[in-house]
Scaffold this motif. Sequence first.
Motif, mmCIF file in Angstrom:
data_model
loop_
_atom_site.group_PDB
_atom_site.id
_atom_site.type_symbol
_atom_site.label_atom_id
_atom_site.label_comp_id
_atom_site.label_asym_id
_atom_site.label_seq_id
_atom_site.Cartn_x
_atom_site.Cartn_y
_atom_site.Cartn_z
ATOM 1 N N ALA A 36 0.885 -1.355 -0.121
ATOM 2 C CA ALA A 36 -0.044 0.071 -0.003
ATOM 3 C C ALA A 36 0.759 0.996 -0.130
ATOM 4 O O ALA A 36 0.353 2.176 -0.429
ATOM 5 N N ASP A 37 2.234 1.179 0.501
ATOM 6 C CA ASP A 37 2.973 2.397 0.704
ATOM 7 C C ASP A 37 3.986 2.531 -0.306
ATOM 8 O O ASP A 37 4.076 3.612 -0.940
ATOM 9 N N PRO A 43 3.180 -8.469 -1.004
ATOM 10 C CA PRO A 43 3.276 -8.101 0.563
ATOM 11 C C PRO A 43 2.974 -9.151 1.410
ATOM 12 O O PRO A 43 1.999 -9.995 1.220
ATOM 13 N N LYS A 44 3.620 -9.538 2.361
ATOM 14 C CA LYS A 44 3.538 -10.534 3.321
ATOM 15 C C LYS A 44 3.281 -9.984 4.693
ATOM 16 O O LYS A 44 3.422 -10.744 5.660
ATOM 17 N N TRP A 45 2.933 -8.756 4.874
ATOM 18 C CA TRP A 45 2.790 -8.021 6.326
ATOM 19 C C TRP A 45 1.569 -7.279 6.088
ATOM 20 O O TRP A 45 1.063 -6.683 4.978
ATOM 21 N N ALA A 46 1.011 -6.770 7.214
ATOM 22 C CA ALA A 46 -0.261 -5.796 7.128
ATOM 23 C C ALA A 46 -0.383 -5.347 8.560
ATOM 24 O O ALA A 46 0.416 -5.657 9.697
ATOM 25 N N LEU A 56 7.995 -5.851 3.448
ATOM 26 C CA LEU A 56 8.819 -6.030 4.448
ATOM 27 C C LEU A 56 9.563 -4.836 4.729
ATOM 28 O O LEU A 56 9.746 -4.407 6.019
ATOM 29 N N LYS A 57 9.855 -4.158 3.764
ATOM 30 C CA LYS A 57 10.885 -2.705 4.245
ATOM 31 C C LYS A 57 9.777 -1.672 4.870
ATOM 32 O O LYS A 57 10.220 -1.251 5.651
ATOM 33 N N CYS A 58 8.606 -1.645 4.223
ATOM 34 C CA CYS A 58 7.689 -0.643 4.947
ATOM 35 C C CYS A 58 7.246 -1.269 6.286
ATOM 36 O O CYS A 58 6.878 -0.375 7.203
ATOM 37 N N CYS A 59 7.129 -2.407 6.453
ATOM 38 C CA CYS A 59 6.861 -3.116 7.916
ATOM 39 C C CYS A 59 7.672 -2.483 8.917
ATOM 40 O O CYS A 59 7.481 -2.202 9.956
ATOM 41 N N GLY A 60 9.112 -2.621 8.561
ATOM 42 C CA GLY A 60 10.115 -1.934 9.573
ATOM 43 C C GLY A 60 9.874 -0.451 9.929
ATOM 44 O O GLY A 60 9.574 -0.107 11.099
ATOM 45 N N VAL A 61 9.160 0.236 8.768
ATOM 46 C CA VAL A 61 8.958 1.824 9.289
ATOM 47 C C VAL A 61 7.545 1.740 10.186
ATOM 48 O O VAL A 61 7.544 2.400 11.128
ATOM 49 N N HIS A 62 6.799 1.028 9.698
ATOM 50 C CA HIS A 62 5.348 1.035 10.465
ATOM 51 C C HIS A 62 5.680 0.479 12.099
ATOM 52 O O HIS A 62 5.079 1.095 13.057
ATOM 53 N N ARG A 63 6.446 -0.533 12.083
ATOM 54 C CA ARG A 63 6.862 -0.708 13.470
ATOM 55 C C ARG A 63 7.379 0.258 14.248
ATOM 56 O O ARG A 63 7.134 0.251 15.515
ATOM 57 N N SER A 64 8.085 1.403 13.484
ATOM 58 C CA SER A 64 8.960 2.448 14.446
ATOM 59 C C SER A 64 7.903 3.344 14.611
ATOM 60 O O SER A 64 8.290 4.051 15.396
ATOM 61 N N LEU A 65 6.672 3.373 14.114
ATOM 62 C CA LEU A 65 5.815 4.302 14.408
ATOM 63 C C LEU A 65 5.150 4.040 15.965
ATOM 64 O O LEU A 65 4.487 4.979 16.376
ATOM 65 N N GLY A 66 5.182 3.060 16.316
ATOM 66 C CA GLY A 66 4.445 2.449 17.641
ATOM 67 C C GLY A 66 3.152 1.886 17.368
ATOM 68 O O GLY A 66 2.424 2.200 16.302
ATOM 69 N N THR A 67 2.686 0.935 18.225
ATOM 70 C CA THR A 67 1.603 0.324 17.997
ATOM 71 C C THR A 67 0.013 1.133 18.370
ATOM 72 O O THR A 67 -0.833 0.597 17.826
ATOM 73 N N PHE A 124 7.382 9.343 3.999
ATOM 74 C CA PHE A 124 6.188 9.257 3.399
ATOM 75 C C PHE A 124 5.412 8.490 4.560
ATOM 76 O O PHE A 124 4.317 9.067 4.674
ATOM 77 N N ILE A 125 5.704 7.276 5.126
ATOM 78 C CA ILE A 125 4.708 6.838 5.853
ATOM 79 C C ILE A 125 4.684 7.398 7.183
ATOM 80 O O ILE A 125 3.509 7.342 7.741
ATOM 81 N N ARG A 126 5.498 8.248 7.571
ATOM 82 C CA ARG A 126 5.152 9.064 8.832
ATOM 83 C C ARG A 126 4.189 10.111 8.702
ATOM 84 O O ARG A 126 3.153 10.366 9.141
ATOM 85 N N SER A 127 4.424 10.697 7.284
ATOM 86 C CA SER A 127 3.577 11.726 6.828
ATOM 87 C C SER A 127 2.134 11.274 6.408
ATOM 88 O O SER A 127 0.940 11.903 6.880
ATOM 89 N N LYS A 128 1.980 9.953 6.184
ATOM 90 C CA LYS A 128 0.794 9.592 5.847
ATOM 91 C C LYS A 128 -0.331 8.952 6.883
ATOM 92 O O LYS A 128 -1.306 9.261 7.026
ATOM 93 N N TYR A 129 0.366 8.319 8.025
ATOM 94 C CA TYR A 129 -0.144 7.689 8.933
ATOM 95 C C TYR A 129 -0.131 8.538 10.202
ATOM 96 O O TYR A 129 -1.095 8.589 10.947
#
Length: 334
Positions: A36-37, A43-46, A56-67, A124-129
Amino acid sequence: MVGFKAMNGTMITKTTSVNRRRLRNLLNKSDNRICADCGAPDPKWASSNIGVFICLKCCGVHRSLGTHISKVLSVTLDEWSNEQIDAMSEVGGNSAANAIYEAYIPEGFSKPGPDAGIEERKRFIRSKYELQEFMKSSLRISTGKSSPSFKSIFSSKFMDSFRIKPTDDEDGMVEFIGLLKVTVVKGTNLAIRDMMTSDPYVVLTLGQQTIQTAVIPSNLNPVWDEDLMLSVPNNYGPLKLEVYDHDMFSADDIMGEAQIDIQPLISAAMAYGDPEMFGNMQIGKWLKSDDNALIEDSIINIIDGKVKQDVQLKLQNVECGELHLEVEWLPLDQ
């Protein structure tokens, strides 16, 4: 979902085969076959609370945002609850989520590609979510200590957002008037682009949206019977259709194209209002002419309370090939 108690009394859940199948079916939807990003394939993560499939690469950034912003799960390795899969289903997939989270990407702020570096992804991901910079201001939500209720966004608030006209500070945003459900039924006598056959797939484009079917290998008469969903902007044009032959090691070859005039369908649907008030009947027609790709007149009907159109197309700019589609109009409040 089944459960059992551990020795300390804690209830442990395991993903049932039914839920595994539900999750796999979600992942197999055409818009969920790319991240999506960044658009990376397979993709194998959600993010279970946002409702998107990611690489997988975007998954690492998502994890850094916090649950509190994104709860990341593996599609294949983690256990999923009924509620998590229900939430993913209700969002509807990457296209529906991006229609909210990427409603307005300002000029000069491009979406990262599959080969983007970590800093570009983070930005991008931080700006998006997290910052929600690409959403309509009326939809932005506060992400406090607990996870935000994304479910509410993709129900009444999501639909209401399409009816909000852009304000001066949201110049360039798109107002949507409805949805198109396009069933790509089948192709007939498609062009050969490999040695003796082709591996065809169909790409649909409406406005800034592009979505595609699955690839059917080695078949000149493929049957997709696949539903694709597109949002209809206020200033809509024709629905563009392209057929391609998938190639593993080179650029995909074009196998024909066509355009669908959706104005007759939308005009007929709006003229009749609530179709559930009427019995099955013909309410419109898109006429075959030298200026379009129709094989025969395309009839617009109310069938079981739904406005539907059957479309038979002869592919253009190619030596042969036909395509059969069914198009359904969905008002935003449905």
